[in-house]
Design a protein around this motif. Structure first.
Motif, PDB file in Angstrom:
ATOM      1  N   GLN A  68     -37.886  38.217 -42.941  1.00  0.00           N
ATOM      2  CA  GLN A  68     -36.895  39.040 -43.625  1.00  0.00           C
ATOM      3  C   GLN A  68     -35.514  38.918 -42.953  1.00  0.00           C
ATOM      4  N   VAL A  69     -35.513  39.073 -41.627  1.00  0.00           N
ATOM      5  CA  VAL A  69     -34.239  39.034 -40.896  1.00  0.00           C
ATOM      6  C   VAL A  69     -33.592  37.648 -41.039  1.00  0.00           C
ATOM      7  N   ALA A  70     -34.414  36.580 -40.949  1.00  0.00           N
ATOM      8  CA  ALA A  70     -33.856  35.227 -41.088  1.00  0.00           C
ATOM      9  C   ALA A  70     -33.214  35.074 -42.457  1.00  0.00           C
ATOM     10  N   LYS A  71     -33.914  35.562 -43.465  1.00  0.00           N
ATOM     11  CA  LYS A  71     -33.408  35.428 -44.835  1.00  0.00           C
ATOM     12  C   LYS A  71     -32.079  36.181 -44.991  1.00  0.00           C
ATOM     13  N   GLU A  72     -32.053  37.388 -44.450  1.00  0.00           N
ATOM     14  CA  GLU A  72     -30.843  38.193 -44.604  1.00  0.00           C
ATOM     15  C   GLU A  72     -29.676  37.630 -43.798  1.00  0.00           C
ATOM     16  N   LEU A  73     -29.980  37.041 -42.655  1.00  0.00           N
ATOM     17  CA  LEU A  73     -28.902  36.421 -41.877  1.00  0.00           C
ATOM     18  C   LEU A  73     -28.343  35.215 -42.635  1.00  0.00           C
ATOM     19  N   ARG A  74     -29.263  34.457 -43.234  1.00  0.00           N
ATOM     20  CA  ARG A  74     -28.813  33.301 -44.030  1.00  0.00           C
ATOM     21  C   ARG A  74     -27.917  33.781 -45.175  1.00  0.00           C
ATOM     22  N   GLY A  75     -28.331  34.894 -45.792  1.00  0.00           N
ATOM     23  CA  GLY A  75     -27.541  35.478 -46.871  1.00  0.00           C
ATOM     24  C   GLY A  75     -26.148  35.878 -46.406  1.00  0.00           C
ATOM     25  N   ARG A  76     -25.986  36.063 -45.102  1.00  0.00           N
ATOM     26  CA  ARG A  76     -24.679  36.443 -44.564  1.00  0.00           C
ATOM     27  C   ARG A  76     -23.998  35.248 -43.890  1.00  0.00           C
ATOM     28  N   GLY A  77     -24.437  34.051 -44.257  1.00  0.00           N
ATOM     29  CA  GLY A  77     -23.738  32.832 -43.839  1.00  0.00           C
ATOM     30  C   GLY A  77     -24.110  32.299 -42.463  1.00  0.00           C
ATOM     31  N   ILE A  78     -25.197  32.793 -41.888  1.00  0.00           N
ATOM     32  CA  ILE A  78     -25.583  32.290 -40.559  1.00  0.00           C
ATOM     33  C   ILE A  78     -26.793  31.369 -40.725  1.00  0.00           C
ATOM     34  N   SER A  79     -26.722  30.183 -40.122  1.00  0.00           N
ATOM     35  CA  SER A  79     -27.843  29.269 -40.324  1.00  0.00           C
ATOM     36  C   SER A  79     -28.989  29.679 -39.397  1.00  0.00           C
ATOM     37  N   ALA A  80     -29.976  30.317 -40.017  1.00  0.00           N
ATOM     38  CA  ALA A  80     -31.088  30.878 -39.237  1.00  0.00           C
ATOM     39  C   ALA A  80     -32.424  30.439 -39.821  1.00  0.00           C
ATOM     40  N   ASP A  81     -33.367  30.087 -38.940  1.00  0.00           N
ATOM     41  CA  ASP A  81     -34.742  29.775 -39.354  1.00  0.00           C
ATOM     42  C   ASP A  81     -35.674  30.752 -38.673  1.00  0.00           C
ATOM     43  N   TYR A  82     -36.829  30.992 -39.285  1.00  0.00           N
ATOM     44  CA  TYR A  82     -37.788  31.863 -38.598  1.00  0.00           C
ATOM     45  C   TYR A  82     -38.906  31.053 -37.962  1.00  0.00           C
ATOM     46  N   TYR A  83     -39.565  31.673 -37.004  1.00  0.00           N
ATOM     47  CA  TYR A  83     -40.604  30.995 -36.216  1.00  0.00           C
ATOM     48  C   TYR A  83     -41.651  32.028 -35.803  1.00  0.00           C
ATOM     49  N   HIS A  84     -42.894  31.853 -36.263  1.00  0.00           N
ATOM     50  CA  HIS A  84     -43.957  32.746 -35.792  1.00  0.00           C
ATOM     51  C   HIS A  84     -45.316  32.059 -35.855  1.00  0.00           C
ATOM     52  N   ALA A  85     -46.314  32.748 -35.352  1.00  0.00           N
ATOM     53  CA  ALA A  85     -47.614  32.123 -35.150  1.00  0.00           C
ATOM     54  C   ALA A  85     -48.368  31.812 -36.443  1.00  0.00           C
ATOM     55  N   ASP A  86     -47.933  32.384 -37.566  1.00  0.00           N
ATOM     56  CA  ASP A  86     -48.613  32.096 -38.832  1.00  0.00           C
ATOM     57  C   ASP A  86     -48.225  30.746 -39.427  1.00  0.00           C
ATOM     58  N   MET A  87     -47.177  30.132 -38.872  1.00  0.00           N
ATOM     59  CA  MET A  87     -46.739  28.852 -39.439  1.00  0.00           C
ATOM     60  C   MET A  87     -47.581  27.730 -38.846  1.00  0.00           C
ATOM     61  N   ASP A  88     -47.715  26.611 -39.602  1.00  0.00           N
ATOM     62  CA  ASP A  88     -48.481  25.521 -39.002  1.00  0.00           C
ATOM     63  C   ASP A  88     -47.619  24.794 -37.964  1.00  0.00           C
ATOM     64  N   VAL A  89     -48.282  24.016 -37.115  1.00  0.00           N
ATOM     65  CA  VAL A  89     -47.610  23.398 -35.975  1.00  0.00           C
ATOM     66  C   VAL A  89     -46.428  22.541 -36.410  1.00  0.00           C
ATOM     67  N   VAL A  90     -46.618  21.798 -37.510  1.00  0.00           N
ATOM     68  CA  VAL A  90     -45.552  20.879 -37.955  1.00  0.00           C
ATOM     69  C   VAL A  90     -44.308  21.668 -38.349  1.00  0.00           C
ATOM     70  N   ALA A  91     -44.507  22.741 -39.107  1.00  0.00           N
ATOM     71  CA  ALA A  91     -43.367  23.548 -39.547  1.00  0.00           C
ATOM     72  C   ALA A  91     -42.657  24.164 -38.347  1.00  0.00           C
ATOM     73  N   ARG A  92     -43.442  24.620 -37.392  1.00  0.00           N
ATOM     74  CA  ARG A  92     -42.837  25.239 -36.204  1.00  0.00           C
ATOM     75  C   ARG A  92     -42.007  24.217 -35.430  1.00  0.00           C
ATOM     76  N   GLU A  93     -42.594  23.018 -35.282  1.00  0.00           N
ATOM     77  CA  GLU A  93     -41.937  21.963 -34.527  1.00  0.00           C
ATOM     78  C   GLU A  93     -40.616  21.570 -35.194  1.00  0.00           C
TER      79      GLU A  93
END
Ligand SMILES: Nc1ncnc2c1ncn2[C@@H]1O[C@H](COP(=O)(O)OP(=O)(O)OP(=O)(O)O)[C@@H](O)[C@H]1O
Ligand SMILES: [Mg+2]
Length: 703
Positions: free
Chosen positions: A328-353
């Motif tokens: 949510q926070v990553a999405k909202e930051l992006r909406g405010r012009g900041i290039s942000a990605d999220y990272y957490h344990a539910d993502m697969d290794v490739v996406a995280r990397e």
């Protein structure tokens, strides 16, 4: 009849006495719990103090040998440090550690994140004949290191599950026969414990006298008491048994005395020379901001903070409490012009990397992560770490915030705190050993508007207090504070809870705030006690929990665990008003700028921005290398200060290897920015002066 009445009367009396006793027992049990916790704390402190005293008494080699003295390899070491690593001077303890390793000692290094541990084994690896083996826990860490070393022209390789057959063959040949160029070999601990083939090659290398040094990075992973225990690290003891004559260096950023003892035993290095550096990170500015109860307002504030303080895409991390919040926070930051990605344990290794890589190469500015974004972050130029909610302990906060400023340059650690976040965390940690006590320590840190933030870390890690130098909000704040007498408010809260408990009712912190407000209105407010704002009532309740007037109790439902606020061991004196309660509040809440803000270089100069672009261009041209491996931010400011316009001048600032590799590109930028060189028409003159240096790229000039 009368008999019955008497019996009933006595029964009531006994029951009421029993109730009274049960209350007393409960209070005593609470006190016992508190005392046990304090006992454990004091024992740990005693252990730390004893170990450091023993270390200074029982290790005559440390006392007798002066590791900062003169050694035969001094000039060679200085030359390699500067010309190969491009490092102009040693940081605290680095030289001493290198000297003890070069003298053949086993060494244990405890040095804060970003202190410069890698150089402590990489430099001796280059100086000593033969191959250095480095054990490191994560593939991403290993990849970063190998790429960085390759960029410096140091032959380094890694042997992991991802290594292709050809490289593996090359490495085995180098180990077995000494063929090919290999100076530093990185492996994961699994290689040592699981690959017999590898161990047999390593033994051959040792028998031929070519194994020069063994380094165990992130050595706290050896200990079950550490925070990142890795079972395969337990088997690393084999290395000292098989190669007793080869010096071993074990390095970590955090190790309690228990962990230190554990890893000395497990690695079989009882006579190791120990170097412990301070936990202080003088370049980090710590601040706590009041967090709004409205989610969007918090995001607005974080987005403003980032875009105003870090307009040049400077890297940062935002830590969040949950995976959902992260997204949510990553999405909202992006909406405010900041290039942000999220990272957490539910993502697969490739996406995280992928996310990690984009950020490491400064292609995205911010990673919004959960605690899963942890060990393995090797980026030196992280300028800010924001905590959207408080961490679960001082230790976790120290580690997470400590990912800022590993290059030693001024960086910020900001925590958004609201008392309402405490029960969110407490319902997650209450079943952990000392979980609540740890959480309350960081809550105390957040609630304080007066005490030095840095001081809280020294106290927590049992280290003597050092000067903060105006590097925390409380030490520089110009906000006017006042103490509110909250004794009467406390009485109301306690009597409210007492009534509720008599009626078998319970309330969460937020419900209690509402009930307080209603009761306050009905209490007539004849008293001269001041009216408190909602945030101040929340703050008061948490303060009362920390002071044990109240306490938290937990109840599981099918979906969640609820935290309720109930009477604590010290509620009676509070109800009687025997203990004055003070609440610190800000009179003017606007922060009228502080020294950090003005000291920090908010705007990059044109030259710095161009050099920053250049390092990114070179980085993408060269595939794997990170921008900071081309030129560190510190080197960019050095170039900005000294504006070298010749290769010879440049080499004096960043050393030979980097000058040979990137010199012509850098000088071209210097010329275009400073107006020297071709723009001022003195290119030919300059070329004459710098004979032997050819600026191939400056085509116009050549022609
Ligand atoms: N003497 C020095 N002068 C300037 N920069 C240095 C010096 N020593 C190391 N550095 C730089 O500091 C940064 C952090 O160093 P390093 O990665 O070795 O830290 P570390 O102690 O291993 O931290 P961590 O615990 O986070 O792994 C790197 O960019 C490194 O190049
Ligand atoms: Mg390191």
């Amino acid at each position: 009849m009368e008999d019955e009445e008497n019996i009933e009367e006595e029964l009531l009396l006994v029951e009421s006495q029993l109730n009274g006793l049960q209350d007393k027992i409960k209070t005593l049990l609470d006190q016992q719990e508190e005392l046990y916790e304090r006992q454990a704390q004091l024992k740990a402190m005693l252990e730390i103090s004893k170990t450091s005293r023993d270390a200074s008494n029982s290790a005559p080699s440390v006392a007798l040998e002066d590791w900062s003295g003169k050694f035969s390899w001094d000039s060679q070491a200085d030359d390699t440090r500067f010309n190969v690593f491009g490092i102009s001077s040693y940081r605290s303890n680095q030289r001493e550690i290198i000297n003890s390793i070069m003298s053949g000692k086993d060494v244990l290094v405890i040095m804060a994140a970003g202190g410069g541990k890698s150089l402590c084994y990489q430099l001796p690896a280059v100086l000593r004949d033969g191959i250095t083996l480095v054990v490191s826990p994560l593939l991403s860490l290993i990849q970063d290191q190998v790429m960085g070393l390759a960029a410096l022209g140091i032959p380094a390789h890694m042997l992991t599950s991802t290594t292709n057959k050809e490289i593996e063959k090359f490495i085995y040949k180098a180990l077995e026969k000494g063929e090919g160029e290999l100076k530093i070999l990185y492996v994961t601990p699994e290689k040592i414990s699981k690959s017999k083939r590898f161990m047999s090659k390593l033994e051959k290398c040792h028998h031929a006298g070519r194994l020069s040094l063994v380094a165990i990075d992130e050595a706290h992973c050896c200990s079950q008491w550490g925070h990142d225990f890795r079972p395969d690290y337990k088997n690393l003891g084999i290395l000292k048994i098989q190669f007793p004559s080869v010096p071993m260096i074990a390095l970590t950023a955090t190790a309690t005395s228990k962990v230190q003892m554990d890893l000395i035993e497990m690695l079989h290095i009882p006579r190791s020379v120990k170097f412990v550096s301070t936990v202080n990170r003088p370049n980090l500015f710590y601040r706590v901001y009041e967090k709004s109860s409205v989610g969007k307002v918090v995001i607005d504030e974080i987005a403003n903070f980032i875009s105003e303080s870090y307009p040049n895409n400077e890297s940062g991390i935002v830590y969040c409490f949950s995976r959902k919040e992260c997204e949510q926070v990553a999405k909202e930051l992006r909406g405010r012009g900041i290039s942000a990605d999220y990272y957490h344990a539910d993502m697969d290794v490739v996406a995280r990397e992928k996310v990690h890589m984009r950020w490491s190469k400064s292609k995205s500015q911010v990673i919004v992560g959960t605690v899963a974004f942890g060990m393995g972050i090797n980026k030196p130029d992280v300028r800010f770490v924001v905590h959207h909610s408080l961490s679960k302990s001082m230790e976790t906060y120290y580690q997470e915030s400590g990912r800022a400023g590993r290059d030693g340059l001024p960086s910020e650690c900001v925590l958004y705190y609201r008392p309402g976040d405490v029960p969110r965390q407490s319902s997650m940690v209450f079943y952990e050993n000392c979980g609540l006590q740890n959480l309350y320590d960081i809550a105390r840190y957040c609630q304080s508007k007066k005490n030095c933030r840095r001081g809280a870390f020294f106290q927590h890690f049992g280290e003597a207090v050092q000067e903060c130098n105006g590097m925390c909000d409380n030490c520089v704040s110009s906000i006017e504070l006042k103490d509110i007498d909250a004794t009467y408010h406390t009485k109301i809260t306690v009597s409210l809870l007492q009534e509720m408990q008599q009626n078998d009712q319970r309330a969460t912190l937020l419900q209690l705030v509402d009930k307080f407000k209603t009761k306050w209105k009905h209490s007539g407010c004849s008293n001269e006690a001041v009216d408190l704002k909602k945030e101040e009532i929340e703050q008061l309740i948490v303060q009362l929990i920390l002071d044990r007037v109240l306490k938290e109790e937990f109840q599981h439902t099918a979906y969640t665990t609820n935290a309720y606020v109930v009477l604590g061991p010290l509620w009676k004196p509070a109800l009687q008003g025997n203990r004055p309660v003070k609440l610190t509040s800000a009179i003017h809440s606007q922060d009228s700028g502080d020294r950090f803000k003005s000291a920090k270089r908010n705007q990059m100069s044109n030259l710095e921005a161009k050099l920053d672009d250049l390092r990114r261009t070179i980085s993408s041209r060269n595939g794997g290398i990170f921008p900071h491996a081309v030129l560190s931010t510190e080197q960019i400011s050095l170039l900005n200060c000294h504006t070298p316009t010749t290769i010879a001048e440049l080499e004096k600032l960043i050393g030979k290897v980097k000058t040979d590799k990137y010199g012509s590109d850098i000088i071209e930028v210097m010329w275009s920015e400073t107006g020297s060189g071709k723009d001022s028409g003195d290119g030919a003159k300059r070329q004459k002066k710098d004979k032997g240096v050819v600026f191939v790229e400056s085509g116009e000039e050549e022609g």
